[in-house]
Design a protein around this motif. Sequence first.
Motif, PDB file in Angstrom:
ATOM      1  N   TYR A 193      57.193  43.818  -9.388  1.00  0.00           N
ATOM      2  CA  TYR A 193      58.216  43.960  -8.341  1.00  0.00           C
ATOM      3  C   TYR A 193      59.631  44.073  -8.884  1.00  0.00           C
ATOM      4  O   TYR A 193      60.604  43.862  -8.155  1.00  0.00           O
ATOM      5  CB  TYR A 193      58.123  42.814  -7.332  1.00  0.00           C
ATOM      6  CG  TYR A 193      58.596  41.459  -7.834  1.00  0.00           C
ATOM      7  CD1 TYR A 193      57.917  40.777  -8.833  1.00  0.00           C
ATOM      8  CD2 TYR A 193      59.731  40.864  -7.297  1.00  0.00           C
ATOM      9  CE1 TYR A 193      58.355  39.556  -9.288  1.00  0.00           C
ATOM     10  CE2 TYR A 193      60.181  39.631  -7.749  1.00  0.00           C
ATOM     11  CZ  TYR A 193      59.481  38.970  -8.732  1.00  0.00           C
ATOM     12  OH  TYR A 193      59.917  37.754  -9.186  1.00  0.00           O
TER      13      TYR A 193
ATOM     14  N   HIS B 181      59.763  39.796 -15.564  1.00  0.00           N
ATOM     15  CA  HIS B 181      58.393  40.295 -15.369  1.00  0.00           C
ATOM     16  C   HIS B 181      58.208  41.634 -16.090  1.00  0.00           C
ATOM     17  O   HIS B 181      57.167  41.868 -16.697  1.00  0.00           O
ATOM     18  CB  HIS B 181      58.085  40.428 -13.876  1.00  0.00           C
ATOM     19  CG  HIS B 181      57.892  39.107 -13.189  1.00  0.00           C
ATOM     20  ND1 HIS B 181      56.731  38.762 -12.561  1.00  0.00           N
ATOM     21  CD2 HIS B 181      58.718  38.045 -13.067  1.00  0.00           C
ATOM     22  CE1 HIS B 181      56.840  37.537 -12.065  1.00  0.00           C
ATOM     23  NE2 HIS B 181      58.046  37.084 -12.346  1.00  0.00           N
TER      24      HIS B 181
ATOM     25  N   ALA C 215      55.835  35.437 -16.640  1.00  0.00           N
ATOM     26  CA  ALA C 215      57.277  35.337 -16.850  1.00  0.00           C
ATOM     27  C   ALA C 215      57.813  33.931 -16.641  1.00  0.00           C
ATOM     28  O   ALA C 215      58.609  33.429 -17.439  1.00  0.00           O
ATOM     29  CB  ALA C 215      58.002  36.314 -15.912  1.00  0.00           C
ATOM     30  N   HIS C 216      57.405  33.297 -15.536  1.00  0.00           N
ATOM     31  CA  HIS C 216      57.962  31.995 -15.139  1.00  0.00           C
ATOM     32  C   HIS C 216      56.827  31.052 -14.745  1.00  0.00           C
ATOM     33  O   HIS C 216      55.776  31.520 -14.303  1.00  0.00           O
ATOM     34  CB  HIS C 216      58.879  32.155 -13.917  1.00  0.00           C
ATOM     35  CG  HIS C 216      59.879  33.262 -14.037  1.00  0.00           C
ATOM     36  ND1 HIS C 216      59.777  34.433 -13.304  1.00  0.00           N
ATOM     37  CD2 HIS C 216      60.973  33.390 -14.826  1.00  0.00           C
ATOM     38  CE1 HIS C 216      60.798  35.227 -13.626  1.00  0.00           C
ATOM     39  NE2 HIS C 216      61.523  34.627 -14.554  1.00  0.00           N
TER      40      HIS C 216
ATOM     41  N   ASP D 190      54.894  29.210 -12.166  1.00  0.00           N
ATOM     42  CA  ASP D 190      54.448  29.485 -10.781  1.00  0.00           C
ATOM     43  C   ASP D 190      53.798  30.861 -10.646  1.00  0.00           C
ATOM     44  O   ASP D 190      52.907  31.047  -9.815  1.00  0.00           O
ATOM     45  CB  ASP D 190      55.520  29.272  -9.691  1.00  0.00           C
ATOM     46  CG  ASP D 190      56.571  30.417  -9.530  1.00  0.00           C
ATOM     47  OD1 ASP D 190      56.524  31.398 -10.279  1.00  0.00           O
ATOM     48  OD2 ASP D 190      57.422  30.276  -8.634  1.00  0.00           O
ATOM     49  N   ASP D 191      54.214  31.836 -11.491  1.00  0.00           N
ATOM     50  CA  ASP D 191      53.617  33.174 -11.394  1.00  0.00           C
ATOM     51  C   ASP D 191      52.109  33.137 -11.644  1.00  0.00           C
ATOM     52  O   ASP D 191      51.347  33.883 -11.028  1.00  0.00           O
ATOM     53  CB  ASP D 191      54.270  34.127 -12.408  1.00  0.00           C
ATOM     54  CG  ASP D 191      55.726  34.414 -12.089  1.00  0.00           C
ATOM     55  OD1 ASP D 191      56.040  34.658 -10.914  1.00  0.00           O
ATOM     56  OD2 ASP D 191      56.558  34.389 -13.024  1.00  0.00           O
TER      57      ASP D 191
HETATM   58 ZN   LIG Z   1      58.357  35.089 -11.885  1.00  0.00          ZN
END
Ligand SMILES: [Zn+2]
Length: 296
Positions: A145, A150, A14-15, A17-18
């Motif tokens: 989560y 996500h 998604a972003h 760092d994930d």
């Molecule tokens: Zn994320």
Amino acid sequence: MTDLPARRLLLVHAHPDDESINNGATMAKYAAEGAHVTLVTCTQGEEGEVIPAGLAHLAPDRDDRLGPHRVGELAAAMKELGVTDHRFLGGPGRFRDSGMMGVAQNQRPGSFWSTPVDDAASPLVEIIRSVRPQVLVTYDPDGGYGHPDHIQAHRVAMRAADLAADPGHRAELGAPHTIAKIYWNRVPRTVAESGFAALRAATGLTFPGIADIRDVPGVVDDELITAEIDGTEYADRKAAAMRAHVTQIVVQDEFFALSNDLGQPIFVREYYQLVRGASGAPAGERERDLFAGVVA
Ligand SMILES: [Zn+2]
């Protein structure tokens, strides 16, 4: 695609760092072993919170420059992992970070969450048909989560895998390709529990608090885990990649914190649940290789 390495792994996140938090050791291991590792990141993470005070001006309610900044952090992280093929879905900035569930940014035009799944899947279909991965790694239906981006990354990845395999779907996006194995990111509950126990026992850390086990994405009962990648050899690479996400992550020893400043364990063994395709492990055993049983 005869010029591509025999083993090809695609990860959809998604972003920025994930990927390093969830799969840093797995990515470093397969890249080092000569597999082609493709990372597709769906947003630039524009709505993230900024940890270093000196970079606070990047935040979306100030200069709104966090997205482009995080493109650079992701590139630095990929250098640490040895991954050269990293792309933003539809190109950098095509889909915007939707923020946490329930905020107004969820419905902002251009947000990833507000984009119809098939629209966002199209650029991924094209990547799948071009790179032709045997293995796809993404999140579970809850996104691990519950973050909207996500959840959407899960939906888009699963949908794109189906559409890429469909010979009747948009020939202009490339020749059909079926991904042999699809995995969801997981953490076995007992592993998460012992990670937090080690964190509570550690000394010298400066995190003011400790996160809750429910803050860790993808924690499930151990029985659901079907694959385990031992990334011990790549622990330093994973930590370095996480550290490269300067605005998002603080690393101390074998632990890290996000912008909430609450300590969490870094998992050097990474775990997966096979949800499509056949396990390459003997019955009842975990796979130790995501490509197990794959015919190149
Ligand atoms: Zn994320």
